[in-house]
Design a protein around this motif. Structure first.
Motif, PDB file in Angstrom:
ATOM      1  N   ILE A 583      48.175  43.861  40.098  1.00  0.00           N
ATOM      2  CA  ILE A 583      47.048  44.119  40.994  1.00  0.00           C
ATOM      3  C   ILE A 583      47.543  45.009  42.135  1.00  0.00           C
ATOM      4  O   ILE A 583      48.598  44.759  42.722  1.00  0.00           O
ATOM      5  N   TYR A 584      46.775  46.060  42.411  1.00  0.00           N
ATOM      6  CA  TYR A 584      47.113  46.941  43.525  1.00  0.00           C
ATOM      7  C   TYR A 584      45.879  47.151  44.404  1.00  0.00           C
ATOM      8  O   TYR A 584      44.820  47.516  43.887  1.00  0.00           O
ATOM      9  N   PRO A 585      45.952  46.914  45.695  1.00  0.00           N
ATOM     10  CA  PRO A 585      47.063  46.353  46.469  1.00  0.00           C
ATOM     11  C   PRO A 585      47.398  44.933  46.010  1.00  0.00           C
ATOM     12  O   PRO A 585      46.520  44.187  45.587  1.00  0.00           O
ATOM     13  N   ALA A 586      48.675  44.588  46.134  1.00  0.00           N
ATOM     14  CA  ALA A 586      49.157  43.316  45.608  1.00  0.00           C
ATOM     15  C   ALA A 586      48.541  42.141  46.356  1.00  0.00           C
ATOM     16  O   ALA A 586      48.509  42.116  47.585  1.00  0.00           O
ATOM     17  N   VAL A 587      48.035  41.188  45.585  1.00  0.00           N
ATOM     18  CA  VAL A 587      47.514  39.930  46.129  1.00  0.00           C
ATOM     19  C   VAL A 587      47.940  38.805  45.202  1.00  0.00           C
ATOM     20  O   VAL A 587      48.249  39.036  44.020  1.00  0.00           O
ATOM     21  N   LYS A 588      47.972  37.601  45.725  1.00  0.00           N
ATOM     22  CA  LYS A 588      48.286  36.442  44.906  1.00  0.00           C
ATOM     23  C   LYS A 588      46.992  35.904  44.297  1.00  0.00           C
ATOM     24  O   LYS A 588      46.125  35.406  45.007  1.00  0.00           O
ATOM     25  N   ALA A 589      46.889  36.032  42.988  1.00  0.00           N
ATOM     26  CA  ALA A 589      45.695  35.562  42.285  1.00  0.00           C
ATOM     27  C   ALA A 589      46.133  34.977  40.948  1.00  0.00           C
ATOM     28  O   ALA A 589      46.776  35.670  40.149  1.00  0.00           O
ATOM     29  N   PRO A 590      45.838  33.701  40.685  1.00  0.00           N
ATOM     30  CA  PRO A 590      46.193  33.116  39.381  1.00  0.00           C
ATOM     31  C   PRO A 590      45.446  33.812  38.246  1.00  0.00           C
ATOM     32  O   PRO A 590      44.319  34.259  38.415  1.00  0.00           O
ATOM     33  N   MET A 591      46.111  33.882  37.086  1.00  0.00           N
ATOM     34  CA  MET A 591      45.529  34.552  35.918  1.00  0.00           C
ATOM     35  C   MET A 591      45.536  33.602  34.738  1.00  0.00           C
ATOM     36  O   MET A 591      46.527  32.905  34.496  1.00  0.00           O
ATOM     37  N   GLU A 592      44.432  33.579  34.002  1.00  0.00           N
ATOM     38  CA  GLU A 592      44.321  32.741  32.819  1.00  0.00           C
ATOM     39  C   GLU A 592      43.868  33.587  31.645  1.00  0.00           C
ATOM     40  O   GLU A 592      43.067  34.523  31.798  1.00  0.00           O
ATOM     41  N   PHE A 593      44.396  33.234  30.483  1.00  0.00           N
ATOM     42  CA  PHE A 593      44.090  33.971  29.256  1.00  0.00           C
ATOM     43  C   PHE A 593      43.708  32.978  28.167  1.00  0.00           C
ATOM     44  O   PHE A 593      44.368  31.948  27.992  1.00  0.00           O
ATOM     45  N   SER A 594      42.619  33.236  27.453  1.00  0.00           N
ATOM     46  CA  SER A 594      42.175  32.358  26.377  1.00  0.00           C
ATOM     47  C   SER A 594      41.625  33.200  25.231  1.00  0.00           C
ATOM     48  O   SER A 594      41.294  34.375  25.412  1.00  0.00           O
ATOM     49  N   THR A 595      41.557  32.599  24.066  1.00  0.00           N
ATOM     50  CA  THR A 595      41.008  33.272  22.891  1.00  0.00           C
ATOM     51  C   THR A 595      40.112  32.313  22.124  1.00  0.00           C
ATOM     52  O   THR A 595      40.302  31.087  22.163  1.00  0.00           O
TER      53      THR A 595
END
Length: 637
Positions: A583-595
């Motif tokens: 992410i730009y500008p850098a921020v702390k954000a949790p990421m989740e991935f599902s299928t």
């Protein structure tokens, strides 16, 4: 002339073939007339758009000539020179032409290309702008003596449409309008885990015994002004007419058209954005950032807890024959849904992996995305995310892991009212953890026969019957299949109501006639051990005719349909690594991935019966990177 999309006119007809809504765009129509004058073609084409009554007459005339609103898309013995079916291309069921003056079918009266989209009780016609030379080319196709398009030739309808990006744009407009008038404005589904993953050995152990945290969909808020309706996550909607469809909301339609395509040029077809702006407007706190340009797909800036969610949703379509002379066909259509709750206007980037393994045939991105070449198996993707759930990319691919269910289905009629069947299926062969099959059901439909009784016990699962179908639940919800494959069988017999009685009741409908009644009485004293070939021929002859619009009702008992859901990974090989998302500008954000992988038209054709199939040729696989870039530039246009 610009290669972008321009819409000349929109018509919406109801189920009585009456125009209930129309909209013309004078700015685009002026461009059309200027193009005709520039090529000295003003005398060869329409000087103005047809009236609603003239268009209705032309639509009814085509409907009568082609056999239905869409027609059959193939040249038949009763096809006339100059008609859509004379072109002998199935795409003419969706891209049609109308002769406004049916007394004289020539290019002066031809209105083309009209995008025909049927949704609910309505037929939607969109007329995009094309160059006069394209209309001339289609008119020549309608007069050609040869049938269809030879392989390798570049003068067919498909080649012509590839040169018309406005046709693709018109399809998008038609589908968006169809969703609005029927209320099917449901945003893409994004899945988030209900409980956090512990990871490591614990996840491996619980996954292997079928225990997993249940995922839940993330649903964006719906404003009261939007014509959205509540839908069940994972449900499938089709274009079949719906009983009791709601009346046409012309105010909502006008609002959408005025905002999404001012002056006939489609800009933003996201209905959620448009109706949210109408309902909420803008306040003093919604000022755009001075240092950055705010894109049209993000009218509001997000404020709150930040996170990014990715969901790969794939649908498998298959036709399994279990025959040496007919190869099985399996295809995967997929999309990556995303929700990026990020403050400001950041850019998100990640490498998309698995391109080579998936053997992508079609790849397209949301207009907010930019792509770059990073190698044979990876592609860099950067996007400025819209607000809420959206489809980041769509693709067509092969099933890299093989079919999640394969085997055969056999049905043999031992008498006119009794059939013996056998299933032998393999589930999840070659699939390893964390891939999990959450449920699997096989249905045998008998739309032309009434079931009296069923005799048979499957090796796994439960069986239930209705008047016209048999349902076999192999894997039920809550008892998923993970990390192993199983082989299941189901032999049995099914008994139907007497064929003679069904034919008598059918004869009272529009399908019956006296000649059929006489033929039904010939087999009164037939024994159970009759000649099967003769019996099948006789029963097929007696079957009431079925419209081509219902392809899977063909001969009534020749297939079984499979429904399933697989989670844990994609079957194409496409993947997104959450750890590689930047992410730009850098921020702390949790990421989740599902299928999640679901079945589309997943058909087991009766090995002992007749079945439709299409001869295919192996084409040179297109370069996915070049194809992707071409589609991306087209979207920007």
């Amino acid at each position: 002339m610009s290669s972008g999309c321009g819409i000349r006119a929109i018509w919406i007809l109801n189920n009585l073939d009456a125009v209930v809504f129309s909209r013309r765009f004078p700015v685009v129509e002026k461009r059309w007339r200027a193009a005709c004058n520039a090529n000295n073609d003003s005398d060869q084409f329409f000087s103005s758009l047809p009236t609603n009554s003239d268009l209705t007459d032309a639509f009814l005339d085509r409907k009568h000539r082609e056999g239905s609103a869409r027609g059959f898309g193939i040249r038949k013995s009763n096809s006339t020179l100059g008609s859509d079916s004379w072109v002998d291309d199935p795409i003419t069921r969706h891209v049609v032409g109308l002769y406004i003056n049916k007394e004289e079918e020539d290019i002066k009266n031809l209105l083309w290309p009209l995008i025909l989209h049927t949704k609910g009780l309505y037929s939607i016609l969109i007329l995009p702008m094309v160059e006069p030379r394209h209309l001339k080319a289609y008119a020549r196709l309608c007069k050609r003596s040869d049938c269809g398009t030879a392989l390798g030739m570049d003068d067919g309808l498909s080649s012509l449409l590839l040169d018309l990006p406005s046709v693709t744009g018109a399809f998008m407009v038609a589908h968006a309008i169809g969703d609005i008038i029927t209320g099917d404005t449901v945003e893409p589904e994004v899945i988030v885990s209900a409980a956090p993953s512990v990871g490591g050995l614990f996840d491996s152990l619980t996954g292997s015994i079928g225990i997993s945290s249940r995922a839940k969909p993330v649903t964006p808020p719906v404003t009261s002004a939007s014509p959205s309706i509540t839908s069940v996550p994972g449900s499938v909607t089709g274009d079949a007419p719906k009983i009791g469809s709601r009346p046409l909301d012309k105010d909502a339609l006008r609002t959408f058209i005025n905002s999404s395509m001012p002056f006939g040029t489609p800009l933003d077809l996201n209905y959620s954005n448009i109706f949210t702006i109408k309902a909420n407007g803008f306040s003093a706190t919604d000022l755009p950032p001075s240092e950055q340009k705010q894109p049209a797909w993000k009218p509001y800036l997000y404020k709150g807890k930040q996170r990014i969610l990715f969901t790969i949703h794939e649908t498998i379509h298959a036709a399994l024959y279990d025959r040496d002379e007919i190869p099985d066909t399996i295809s995967v259509s997929g999309q990556i849904n995303c929700r990026a709750d990020l403050e400001g206007l950041p850019d998100v980037s990640f490498p998309l992996a698995g391109l080579h393994r998936a053997s992508l045939e079609v790849l397209s991105y949301h207009p907010c995305a930019q792509v770059s070449d990073q190698g044979l198996d990876k592609q860099g993707v950067m996007f400025s995310p819209p607000l809420g759930n959206f489809v980041l990319m769509r693709y067509q691919a092969t099933c890299a892991l093989g079919p999640p269910l394969k085997g055969f289905y056999q049905l043999s009629m031992v008498s006119e009212d009794k059939g013996a069947f056998l299933f032998k299926l393999h589930l999840m062969e070659g699939y390893k953890a964390p891939l999990t099959m959450e449920f699997c059901t096989v249905t045998m439909p008998f739309p032309r026969r009434r079931i009296v009784s069923l005799d048979g016990t499957p090796s796994v699962g439960t069986v239930s019957t209705s008047e016209h179908s048999v349902e076999w639940k192999i894997v039920t919800s809550g008892r998923g299949l993970t990390g192993r494959s199983i082989e299941v069988t189901f032999p049995g017999t099914v008994k139907f109501a007497p064929w003679k009685n069904q034919r008598l009741s059918s004869s009272r409908s529009s399908f019956g006639n006296d000649a059929d009644e006489d033929s039904d009485n010939e087999a009164e004293n037939a024994s159970n051990m009759v000649n099967e070939e003769h019996l099948m021929e006789k029963m097929n002859k007696d079957l009431p005719p079925v419209e081509l619009e219902e392809p899977f009702c063909w001969q009534a008992y020749n297939y079984a349909k499979v429904s399933f859901k697989v989670v844990g990974a994609s079957v194409s090989g496409i993947s997104v690594d959450p750890k590689s998302v930047g992410i730009y500008p850098a921020v702390k954000a949790p990421m989740e991935f599902s299928t999640q992988v679901t079945s589309g038209d997943y058909i087991l054709w009766n090995t002992l019966g007749k079945c439709p199939n299409v001869a295919t040729i192996k084409r040179k696989k297109p370069d996915p990177v070049n194809l992707c870039l071409a589609l991306y530039h087209f979207v920007l246009q």
